[in-house]
Design an enzyme around this catalytic site. Structure first.
Site, PDB file in Angstrom:
ATOM      1  N   LEU A  20     -33.410  -7.341  17.442  1.00 53.45           N
ATOM      2  CA  LEU A  20     -32.577  -8.552  17.466  1.00 53.45           C
ATOM      3  C   LEU A  20     -33.470  -9.783  17.424  1.00 53.45           C
ATOM      4  O   LEU A  20     -34.519  -9.810  18.063  1.00 53.45           O
ATOM      5  CB  LEU A  20     -31.753  -8.592  18.756  1.00 53.45           C
ATOM      6  CG  LEU A  20     -30.726  -7.489  18.945  1.00 53.45           C
ATOM      7  CD1 LEU A  20     -30.147  -7.564  20.359  1.00 53.45           C
ATOM      8  CD2 LEU A  20     -29.621  -7.597  17.902  1.00 53.45           C
ATOM      9  N   ASP A  62     -35.136  -2.426  20.021  1.00 50.36           N
ATOM     10  CA  ASP A  62     -35.680  -3.348  21.023  1.00 50.36           C
ATOM     11  C   ASP A  62     -36.198  -2.640  22.283  1.00 50.36           C
ATOM     12  O   ASP A  62     -36.498  -3.304  23.278  1.00 50.36           O
ATOM     13  CB  ASP A  62     -34.597  -4.360  21.433  1.00 50.36           C
ATOM     14  CG  ASP A  62     -34.374  -5.421  20.357  1.00 50.36           C
ATOM     15  OD1 ASP A  62     -35.339  -6.138  20.037  1.00 50.36           O
ATOM     16  OD2 ASP A  62     -33.254  -5.507  19.828  1.00 50.36           O
ATOM     17  N   GLU A  67     -38.539  -4.445  30.120  1.00 48.52           N
ATOM     18  CA  GLU A  67     -38.219  -5.298  31.269  1.00 48.52           C
ATOM     19  C   GLU A  67     -36.715  -5.523  31.439  1.00 48.52           C
ATOM     20  O   GLU A  67     -36.223  -5.673  32.553  1.00 48.52           O
ATOM     21  CB  GLU A  67     -38.894  -6.662  31.120  1.00 48.52           C
ATOM     22  CG  GLU A  67     -38.567  -7.575  32.297  1.00 48.52           C
ATOM     23  CD  GLU A  67     -39.229  -8.938  32.184  1.00 48.52           C
ATOM     24  OE1 GLU A  67     -40.026  -9.258  33.057  1.00 48.52           O
ATOM     25  OE2 GLU A  67     -38.946  -9.665  31.222  1.00 48.52           O
ATOM     26  N   ASP A  68     -35.997  -5.531  30.309  1.00 43.20           N
ATOM     27  CA  ASP A  68     -34.575  -5.878  30.395  1.00 43.20           C
ATOM     28  C   ASP A  68     -33.713  -4.776  30.993  1.00 43.20           C
ATOM     29  O   ASP A  68     -32.569  -5.034  31.365  1.00 43.20           O
ATOM     30  CB  ASP A  68     -34.051  -6.236  28.994  1.00 43.20           C
ATOM     31  CG  ASP A  68     -34.680  -7.525  28.502  1.00 43.20           C
ATOM     32  OD1 ASP A  68     -34.745  -8.480  29.287  1.00 43.20           O
ATOM     33  OD2 ASP A  68     -35.139  -7.560  27.345  1.00 43.20           O
ATOM     34  N   ARG A  87     -28.352  -2.808  22.725  1.00 41.89           N
ATOM     35  CA  ARG A  87     -29.334  -2.490  23.767  1.00 41.89           C
ATOM     36  C   ARG A  87     -28.707  -1.791  24.974  1.00 41.89           C
ATOM     37  O   ARG A  87     -29.436  -1.314  25.846  1.00 41.89           O
ATOM     38  CB  ARG A  87     -30.058  -3.771  24.211  1.00 41.89           C
ATOM     39  CG  ARG A  87     -30.760  -4.480  23.059  1.00 41.89           C
ATOM     40  CD  ARG A  87     -31.814  -5.426  23.557  1.00 41.89           C
ATOM     41  NE  ARG A  87     -32.812  -4.720  24.320  1.00 41.89           N
ATOM     42  CZ  ARG A  87     -33.775  -5.296  25.031  1.00 41.89           C
ATOM     43  NH1 ARG A  87     -33.853  -6.605  25.060  1.00 41.89           N
ATOM     44  NH2 ARG A  87     -34.655  -4.587  25.709  1.00 41.89           N
ATOM     45  N   ARG A 134     -26.706 -12.859  27.585  1.00 35.14           N
ATOM     46  CA  ARG A 134     -26.897 -11.431  27.916  1.00 35.14           C
ATOM     47  C   ARG A 134     -26.514 -11.068  29.355  1.00 35.14           C
ATOM     48  O   ARG A 134     -26.276  -9.911  29.656  1.00 35.14           O
ATOM     49  CB  ARG A 134     -28.354 -11.052  27.679  1.00 35.14           C
ATOM     50  CG  ARG A 134     -28.907 -11.384  26.294  1.00 35.14           C
ATOM     51  CD  ARG A 134     -28.345 -10.439  25.245  1.00 35.14           C
ATOM     52  NE  ARG A 134     -28.910 -10.729  23.932  1.00 35.14           N
ATOM     53  CZ  ARG A 134     -30.074 -10.246  23.500  1.00 35.14           C
ATOM     54  NH1 ARG A 134     -30.791  -9.473  24.270  1.00 35.14           N
ATOM     55  NH2 ARG A 134     -30.504 -10.540  22.282  1.00 35.14           N
ATOM     56  N   HIS A 164     -33.573 -15.704  27.343  1.00 37.42           N
ATOM     57  CA  HIS A 164     -33.599 -15.215  28.727  1.00 37.42           C
ATOM     58  C   HIS A 164     -34.202 -16.286  29.635  1.00 37.42           C
ATOM     59  O   HIS A 164     -34.994 -17.120  29.178  1.00 37.42           O
ATOM     60  CB  HIS A 164     -34.480 -13.957  28.829  1.00 37.42           C
ATOM     61  CG  HIS A 164     -33.874 -12.724  28.241  1.00 37.42           C
ATOM     62  ND1 HIS A 164     -34.560 -11.900  27.385  1.00 37.42           N
ATOM     63  CD2 HIS A 164     -32.656 -12.169  28.397  1.00 37.42           C
ATOM     64  CE1 HIS A 164     -33.780 -10.881  27.036  1.00 37.42           C
ATOM     65  NE2 HIS A 164     -32.613 -11.019  27.640  1.00 37.42           N
ATOM     66  N   ILE A 245     -39.364 -11.155  17.015  1.00 34.00           N
ATOM     67  CA  ILE A 245     -38.079 -10.601  17.481  1.00 34.00           C
ATOM     68  C   ILE A 245     -37.807 -11.065  18.923  1.00 34.00           C
ATOM     69  O   ILE A 245     -37.306 -10.310  19.761  1.00 34.00           O
ATOM     70  CB  ILE A 245     -38.026  -9.059  17.351  1.00 34.00           C
ATOM     71  CG1 ILE A 245     -39.280  -8.395  17.916  1.00 34.00           C
ATOM     72  CG2 ILE A 245     -37.815  -8.660  15.907  1.00 34.00           C
ATOM     73  CD1 ILE A 245     -39.150  -6.890  18.071  1.00 34.00           C
ATOM     74  N   CYS A 251     -41.395  -9.300  28.663  1.00 33.99           N
ATOM     75  CA  CYS A 251     -40.403  -8.276  28.268  1.00 33.99           C
ATOM     76  C   CYS A 251     -41.029  -6.908  28.032  1.00 33.99           C
ATOM     77  O   CYS A 251     -40.340  -5.902  28.072  1.00 33.99           O
ATOM     78  CB  CYS A 251     -39.690  -8.640  26.969  1.00 33.99           C
ATOM     79  SG  CYS A 251     -39.599 -10.336  26.540  1.00 33.99           S
TER      80      CYS A 251
HETATM   81  N1  GLY Z   1     -35.273  -8.789  20.479  1.00 37.10           N
HETATM   82  C1  GLY Z   1     -35.209  -8.958  21.870  1.00 37.10           C
HETATM   83  C2  GLY Z   1     -33.819  -9.119  22.317  1.00 37.10           C
HETATM   84  O1  GLY Z   1     -33.066  -9.775  21.628  1.00 37.10           O
HETATM   85  O2  GLY Z   1     -33.399  -8.583  23.292  1.00 37.10           O
END
Ligand code: GLY
Length: 256
Positions: A20, A62, A67-68, A87, A134, A164, A245, A251
């Site tokens: 993304l 991704d 980290e996310d 994701r 997000r 973020h 990206i 991250c």
């Molecule tokens: N490409 C990282 C994100 O959009 O989460």
């Protein structure tokens, strides 16, 4: 003073080129991204941490951005619920690894809450949670409720312009906060020592503190000088392919 013992990373997948993005910088070069990931691991190896490297997963472009998918605190880990549809199921491929470290202290965000932990910044026992495209209100409230079970606190901050929360902010311990753009004047952070990152180097506001070292993206001399002036050992890593990206040095790992 906190000390990290563990870092989790994931080898980038070949599908990373379809990650993304809103960056308009073109597609990443996979081989270059792989080389840069190895450079990132070498930087972490200088920081006195044990590094777990998870295998590449082609299903999730991704998924290098581990980290996310989880918030790893000293007392519990919270598996998130990513707000980006592509994701969301990345949490299935991080869960086993997190459980190995945290056993029965693994919590989860549930629907309709969404959280990506790139939106969460730890400052001591307090966690700032950014509401973003997000991370939603329900997710942030669930996160705060879980943190409170473990004697930790959380608060919500808003963000307008970045992906973020940690796209524009990095806490470097010792009261020092790198901030750019909308975050420089945010009331929530006014008690910290704000190190202003100029607009032309805004990408470098995303750095990581790892046991007295600061890992930062290569090529941002103003930011580098400001961090060095604070007394940190700076380690630069080229992350140009991840920038394409919307990714940065935070991250790409979980640190705990
Ligand atoms: N490409 C990282 C994100 O959009 O989460």
């Amino acid at each position: 003073m906190i000390r990290f013992k563990h870092v989790i990373t994931r080898t980038p997948s070949k599908t990373l080129i379809d990650g993304l993005t809103s960056a308009n910088l073109g597609k990443p070069d996979y081989q270059k991204a792989l080389d840069q990931h190895n450079e990132y691991i070498r930087a972490l190896q200088q920081c006195d941490v044990e590094i777990t490297i998870l295998p590449a997963n082609d299903q999730f472009p991704d998924s290098v951005f581990v980290e996310d998918t989880a918030l790893c605190t000293p007392y519990c880990a919270i598996i998130t619920r990513p707000g980006a549809k592509s994701r969301l199921n990345e949490i299935e491929i991080i869960e086993d690894c997190i459980t190995q470290f945290y056993c029965n202290h693994v919590e989860r965000i549930s629907a309709p809450g969404t959280v990506e932990a790139g939106d969460i910044m730890m400052v001591g026992s307090h966690y700032y949670i950014g509401l973003s495209a997000r991370t939603n209100q329900q997710g942030a409230e669930q996160m705060i409720a879980i943190l409170s079970k473990y004697g930790l606190t959380g608060s919500i901050v808003t963000l307008d312009k970045v992906l973020h929360l940690k796209t524009g902010l990095s806490y470097l311990e010792n009261n020092n906060l790198l901030a750019t753009g909308e975050f420089i004047t945010k009331e929530a952070f006014s008690h910290l020592n704000i190190i202003e990152i100029p607009e032309q180097e805004s990408y470098a506001a995303n750095c990581i503190w790892v046991n007295g070292n600061v890992i930062m993206p290569a090529g941002y001399p103003i930011t580098k000088a400001k961090i060095q002036a604070l007394g940190y050992n700076v380690i630069e890593v080229d992350t140009s392919e991840y920038r394409k990206i919307d990714g940065g040095v935070s991250c790409m790992s979980l640190r705990f």
